[in-house]
Design a protein around this motif. Structure first.
Motif, PDB file in Angstrom:
ATOM      1  N   GLY A  23      32.388   2.806 -37.838  1.00 50.29           N
ATOM      2  CA  GLY A  23      33.627   3.095 -38.024  1.00 50.29           C
ATOM      3  C   GLY A  23      34.500   2.214 -37.368  1.00 50.29           C
ATOM      4  N   PHE A  24      35.795   2.174 -37.341  1.00 50.92           N
ATOM      5  CA  PHE A  24      36.315   1.191 -36.488  1.00 50.92           C
ATOM      6  C   PHE A  24      36.446   1.809 -35.165  1.00 50.92           C
ATOM      7  N   PHE A  25      36.655   2.933 -34.952  1.00 49.40           N
ATOM      8  CA  PHE A  25      37.003   3.542 -33.775  1.00 49.40           C
ATOM      9  C   PHE A  25      35.501   3.460 -32.904  1.00 49.40           C
ATOM     10  N   ALA A  26      34.292   3.612 -33.782  1.00 47.92           N
ATOM     11  CA  ALA A  26      32.904   3.762 -33.124  1.00 47.92           C
ATOM     12  C   ALA A  26      32.567   2.340 -32.544  1.00 47.92           C
ATOM     13  N   ARG A  27      33.188   1.312 -33.482  1.00 50.75           N
ATOM     14  CA  ARG A  27      32.967   0.037 -32.877  1.00 50.75           C
ATOM     15  C   ARG A  27      33.904  -0.598 -31.738  1.00 50.75           C
ATOM     16  N   ILE A  28      34.922   0.001 -31.548  1.00 50.40           N
ATOM     17  CA  ILE A  28      35.860  -0.136 -30.343  1.00 50.40           C
ATOM     18  C   ILE A  28      35.287   0.636 -29.358  1.00 50.40           C
ATOM     19  N   VAL A  29      34.559   1.754 -29.508  1.00 49.53           N
ATOM     20  CA  VAL A  29      33.912   2.477 -28.217  1.00 49.53           C
ATOM     21  C   VAL A  29      32.742   1.709 -27.737  1.00 49.53           C
ATOM     22  N   ILE A  30      31.918   1.019 -28.853  1.00 51.75           N
ATOM     23  CA  ILE A  30      30.708   0.370 -28.351  1.00 51.75           C
ATOM     24  C   ILE A  30      31.129  -0.943 -27.598  1.00 51.75           C
ATOM     25  N   PHE A  31      32.204  -1.610 -28.195  1.00 51.98           N
ATOM     26  CA  PHE A  31      32.709  -2.830 -27.364  1.00 51.98           C
ATOM     27  C   PHE A  31      33.191  -2.518 -26.060  1.00 51.98           C
ATOM     28  N   ILE A  32      33.725  -1.162 -25.599  1.00 49.98           N
ATOM     29  CA  ILE A  32      34.207  -1.068 -24.476  1.00 49.98           C
ATOM     30  C   ILE A  32      32.802  -0.653 -23.526  1.00 49.98           C
ATOM     31  N   ARG A  33      32.104   0.021 -24.333  1.00 49.55           N
ATOM     32  CA  ARG A  33      30.918   0.231 -23.428  1.00 49.55           C
ATOM     33  C   ARG A  33      30.000  -1.222 -22.808  1.00 49.55           C
ATOM     34  N   GLN A  34      29.951  -2.065 -24.005  1.00 50.64           N
ATOM     35  CA  GLN A  34      29.428  -3.187 -23.770  1.00 50.64           C
ATOM     36  C   GLN A  34      30.206  -4.139 -22.551  1.00 50.64           C
ATOM     37  N   VAL A  35      31.413  -4.083 -22.726  1.00 49.83           N
ATOM     38  CA  VAL A  35      32.202  -4.662 -21.501  1.00 49.83           C
ATOM     39  C   VAL A  35      32.055  -4.264 -20.148  1.00 49.83           C
ATOM     40  N   ILE A  36      31.862  -2.718 -20.014  1.00 45.55           N
ATOM     41  CA  ILE A  36      31.663  -1.963 -19.047  1.00 45.55           C
ATOM     42  C   ILE A  36      30.142  -2.329 -18.333  1.00 45.55           C
ATOM     43  N   ALA A  37      29.354  -2.334 -19.461  1.00 44.69           N
ATOM     44  CA  ALA A  37      27.873  -2.892 -18.949  1.00 44.69           C
ATOM     45  C   ALA A  37      27.813  -4.301 -18.453  1.00 44.69           C
ATOM     46  N   GLU A  38      28.628  -5.081 -19.083  1.00 44.86           N
ATOM     47  CA  GLU A  38      28.607  -6.599 -18.480  1.00 44.86           C
ATOM     48  C   GLU A  38      29.111  -6.778 -17.332  1.00 44.86           C
ATOM     49  N   LEU A  39      30.388  -6.053 -17.216  1.00 40.60           N
ATOM     50  CA  LEU A  39      30.874  -5.981 -15.734  1.00 40.60           C
ATOM     51  C   LEU A  39      30.334  -5.250 -14.654  1.00 40.60           C
ATOM     52  N   ARG A  40      29.370  -4.462 -14.835  1.00 42.52           N
ATOM     53  CA  ARG A  40      28.605  -4.115 -13.985  1.00 42.52           C
ATOM     54  C   ARG A  40      27.409  -5.064 -13.325  1.00 42.52           C
ATOM     55  N   LYS A  41      27.111  -6.374 -14.192  1.00 48.73           N
ATOM     56  CA  LYS A  41      26.303  -7.066 -13.982  1.00 48.73           C
ATOM     57  C   LYS A  41      26.891  -8.283 -13.023  1.00 48.73           C
ATOM     58  N   VAL A  42      28.280  -8.446 -12.824  1.00 49.76           N
ATOM     59  CA  VAL A  42      28.937  -9.399 -11.868  1.00 49.76           C
ATOM     60  C   VAL A  42      28.538  -9.078 -10.638  1.00 49.76           C
ATOM     61  N   VAL A  43      28.278 -10.281 -10.096  1.00 48.08           N
ATOM     62  CA  VAL A  43      28.137 -10.292  -8.423  1.00 48.08           C
ATOM     63  C   VAL A  43      29.209 -11.003  -7.605  1.00 48.08           C
ATOM     64  N   THR A  44      29.762 -10.494  -6.964  1.00 49.00           N
ATOM     65  CA  THR A  44      30.999 -10.743  -6.153  1.00 49.00           C
ATOM     66  C   THR A  44      30.372 -11.741  -5.111  1.00 49.00           C
ATOM     67  N   PRO A  45      31.163 -13.107  -5.001  1.00 51.20           N
ATOM     68  CA  PRO A  45      30.426 -13.737  -4.009  1.00 51.20           C
ATOM     69  C   PRO A  45      30.653 -13.507  -2.563  1.00 51.20           C
ATOM     70  N   THR A  46      29.758 -13.945  -1.466  1.00 55.64           N
ATOM     71  CA  THR A  46      30.301 -13.499  -0.199  1.00 55.64           C
ATOM     72  C   THR A  46      31.438 -14.388   0.153  1.00 55.64           C
ATOM     73  N   ARG A  47      31.905 -14.115   1.382  1.00 57.01           N
ATOM     74  CA  ARG A  47      33.144 -14.878   1.880  1.00 57.01           C
ATOM     75  C   ARG A  47      32.663 -16.274   2.115  1.00 57.01           C
ATOM     76  N   LYS A  48      31.410 -16.665   2.622  1.00 57.66           N
ATOM     77  CA  LYS A  48      30.882 -17.943   2.830  1.00 57.66           C
ATOM     78  C   LYS A  48      30.912 -18.770   1.598  1.00 57.66           C
ATOM     79  N   GLU A  49      30.340 -18.112   0.624  1.00 58.78           N
ATOM     80  CA  GLU A  49      30.445 -18.716  -0.650  1.00 58.78           C
ATOM     81  C   GLU A  49      31.737 -19.036  -1.319  1.00 58.78           C
ATOM     82  N   LEU A  50      32.629 -17.873  -1.214  1.00 61.08           N
ATOM     83  CA  LEU A  50      33.931 -17.938  -1.756  1.00 61.08           C
ATOM     84  C   LEU A  50      34.850 -19.092  -1.147  1.00 61.08           C
ATOM     85  N   LEU A  51      34.694 -19.359   0.293  1.00 61.64           N
ATOM     86  CA  LEU A  51      35.107 -20.435   0.722  1.00 61.64           C
ATOM     87  C   LEU A  51      34.759 -22.096   0.430  1.00 61.64           C
TER      88      LEU A  51
END
Length: 87
Positions: A23-51
């Motif tokens: 259903g429509f709302f189930a697809r929205i929930v699935i999308f939000i879960r997938q977004v959160i799962a992808e955001l957990r994979k993000v690696v923030t750069p170190t200060r040296k890399e950022l500079l």
């Protein structure tokens, strides 16, 4: 419903047989879960890399600005030579 490596649900590809469409709302929930799962994979750069990345971007911008300025100066000189100076 299939699951990916992070435990989130994967929506079945369109046109596949094998069940009722979520259903429509189930697809929205699935999308939000997938977004959160992808955001957990993000690696923030170190200060040296950022500079380093910042210096590379700023250097590239300066080079491109110089290139555009040079081309602008060249084209304005060419148009002045071809058409003359307005009186």
């Amino acid at each position: 419903m299939a699951h990916d490596a992070s435990g989130g649900e994967i929506v079945a590809a369109a046109g596949t047989t094998g069940g009722k469409k979520a259903g429509f709302f189930a697809r929205i929930v699935i999308f939000i879960r997938q977004v959160i799962a992808e955001l957990r994979k993000v690696v923030t750069p170190t200060r040296k890399e950022l500079l380093k990345f910042t210096a590379v971007v700023l250097g590239f911008v300066v080079i491109m600005m110089a290139l555009v300025y040079g081309l602008d100066y060249l084209f304005s000189w060419v148009t002045t030579v071809v058409f003359g100076v307005p009186s």
